[in-house]
Write an enzyme that holds these catalytic residues in place. Structure first.
Site, PDB file in Angstrom:
ATOM      1  N   ASP A  81       0.849  -1.200   0.000  1.00  0.00           N
ATOM      2  CA  ASP A  81       0.000   0.000   0.000  1.00  0.00           C
ATOM      3  C   ASP A  81       0.888   1.255   0.000  1.00  0.00           C
ATOM      4  OD1 ASP A  81      -2.404   1.413   0.198  1.00  0.00           O
ATOM      5  OD2 ASP A  81      -2.395   1.377   2.396  1.00  0.00           O
ATOM      6  N   ARG A 280      -4.113 -11.430  26.257  1.00  0.00           N
ATOM      7  CA  ARG A 280      -4.952 -12.318  25.454  1.00  0.00           C
ATOM      8  C   ARG A 280      -6.435 -12.087  25.693  1.00  0.00           C
ATOM      9  NH1 ARG A 280      -1.363 -17.431  27.130  1.00  0.00           N
ATOM     10  NH2 ARG A 280      -1.960 -16.461  29.093  1.00  0.00           N
TER      11      ARG A 280
HETATM   12  P1  13P Z   1      -8.953   4.922   5.500  1.00  0.00           P
HETATM   13  O1  13P Z   1      -8.067   5.790   6.316  1.00  0.00           O
HETATM   14  O2  13P Z   1     -10.223   5.615   5.118  1.00  0.00           O
HETATM   15  O3  13P Z   1      -9.245   3.615   6.156  1.00  0.00           O
HETATM   16  O4  13P Z   1      -8.195   4.609   4.102  1.00  0.00           O
HETATM   17  C1  13P Z   1      -7.242   3.585   4.028  1.00  0.00           C
HETATM   18  C2  13P Z   1      -6.460   3.612   2.766  1.00  0.00           C
HETATM   19  O5  13P Z   1      -6.784   4.271   1.801  1.00  0.00           O
HETATM   20  C3  13P Z   1      -5.253   2.779   2.724  1.00  0.00           C
HETATM   21  O6  13P Z   1      -4.532   2.938   1.545  1.00  0.00           O
HETATM   22  O1  G3H Z   2      -3.228   5.031   3.628  1.00  0.00           O
HETATM   23  C1  G3H Z   2      -2.573   4.657   4.576  1.00  0.00           C
HETATM   24  C2  G3H Z   2      -3.001   3.471   5.358  1.00  0.00           C
HETATM   25  O2  G3H Z   2      -4.100   3.780   6.177  1.00  0.00           O
HETATM   26  C3  G3H Z   2      -1.839   2.893   6.098  1.00  0.00           C
HETATM   27  O3  G3H Z   2      -1.549   3.634   7.243  1.00  0.00           O
HETATM   28  O4  G3H Z   2       0.835   4.186   6.891  1.00  0.00           O
HETATM   29  O5  G3H Z   2      -0.171   4.292   9.175  1.00  0.00           O
HETATM   30  O6  G3H Z   2       0.237   2.078   8.068  1.00  0.00           O
HETATM   31  P1  G3H Z   2      -0.057   3.540   7.879  1.00  0.00           P
HETATM   32 ZN    ZN Z   3      -4.620   4.939   0.772  1.00  0.00          ZN
END
Ligand code: 13P
Ligand code: G3H
Ligand code: ZN
Length: 316
Positions: A81, A280
């Protein structure tokens, strides 16, 4: 079974969207697999740069490989991501990720194409697919800070040129959402007119909606009642997911809502049982609640009940 997002999108396009859920640890991994199997849904596991460095980049890989054995019925893609170029190459060469996102959306148009094209060439050589981003969401992304006022919706004419020249397999577009728990201050919402135009210019091409948490108000109230301070948090109406799916959105990213489940469970648990200290105890509640949350989301996305059809398509 790990598959590419491309396969999942072929099955879903125009009918439903696949839930893309971010994970960071064991409890989320268990809840995620259980919830998707309970609702018989294919899904996408998202790993952010932050999640890779939370412990060690191999740790989540180990958890997911094991979950694949523990839940052999599951069908899912493993996706990076919001990757930068170097992280994309690292994931491509790892042999584990089936899909990467190159997020060069903060770059000028030509530079975004240039970077995305390089990642696409490296990924495709290994059978890995690439999500790219054009336009800028509001809110805070991992390495990008974009104020709400500067958020730029995706330009459909540019999107067509971008897809053709970059060779990406799916496109994250900015249609009014933002990351995090505070998405809308007033009556703003999704820009369906942008999606309609994108689908006209890119028929059959998978679109991705980031920042899609709903920030359920009951959840926010429970968190605040248990000591939280999240006044004014607001998200996307989940009943709009199906309309977005009909307009070509095949992947819907949800992270924040899962964090809210974690926060509510743990705040309420320690409020109600101040004498307890076994991790847990809340962990078990969290895994069950997270599974329930995933199954409910899949209902809104339309991916619930699609696992059998996807498995049949893959077997052909
Ligand atoms: P949200 O913050 O709305 O859950 O979006 C997550 C996201 O786009 C991760 O790439
Ligand atoms: O878009 C970002 C996602 O919500 C991931 O968040 O970078 O804090 O893991 P993070
Ligand atoms: Zn995102």
């Amino acid at each position: 079974m790990i598959v590419t997002t491309k396969k999942l999108f072929e099955a879903a396009y125009g009918k439903y969207a696949i839930g893309a859920y971010n994970i960071n640890n064991l409890e989320q991994t268990m809840g995620l697999f259980r919830g998707n199997l309970d609702s018989q849904a294919p899904f996408i596991i998202q790993i952010s740069k932050g999640a890779r460095t939370y412990t060690h980049k191999l740790m989540l890989e180990g958890l997911i490989r094991t979950a694949d054995q523990v839940f052999p019925e599951a069908v899912f893609a493993v996706h990076l991501d919001h990757g930068d170029e170097q992280t994309c190459y690292d994931c491509i060469s790892s042999g584990f990720y089936s899909s990467v996102m190159i997020d060069a959306s903060q770059q000028p148009f030509e530079k975004n194409i240039e970077i995305t094209r390089r990642v696409v060439d490296a990924a495709h050589a290994k059978g890995i697919v690439v999500e790219a981003e054009l336009g800028q969401l509001g809110g805070v992304e991992e390495h990008v800070k974009v104020s709400e006022a500067d958020a730029k919706l995706t330009d459909p004419a540019q999107a067509k040129e971008f897809v053709e020249r970059s060779g990406c397999d799916s496109l994250a577009c900015a249609i009014g959402t933002s990351h995090g728990a505070f998405k809308f201050s007033g009556t703003q919402g999704l820009h369906f007119e942008v999606l309609e135009e994108l689908q006209k210019r890119l028929p059959g091409f998978p679109l991705v909606m980031h920042g899609s948490s709903s920030v359920p108000q009951e959840e926010v109230e429970r968190i605040n009642k248990a000591g939280g301070k999240m006044a004014g948090a607001k998200g996307v109406d989940a009943t709009q997911f199906r309309r977005a799916a009909q307009l070509g959105v095949t992947k819907i990213n949800i992270d924040t809502d899962g964090r809210l489940v974690w926060t509510r469970v743990h705040r309420e648990f320690f409020r109600d049982y101040p004498e307890k200290f076994d991790l847990r105890d809340p962990g078990k509640i969290f895994m069950a609640e997270y599974a329930k949350f995933i199954a409910e989301k899949n209902g809104y996305l339309g991916s619930a009940g699609q696992l059998g059809a996807v498995r049949a398509m893959l077997a052909k």
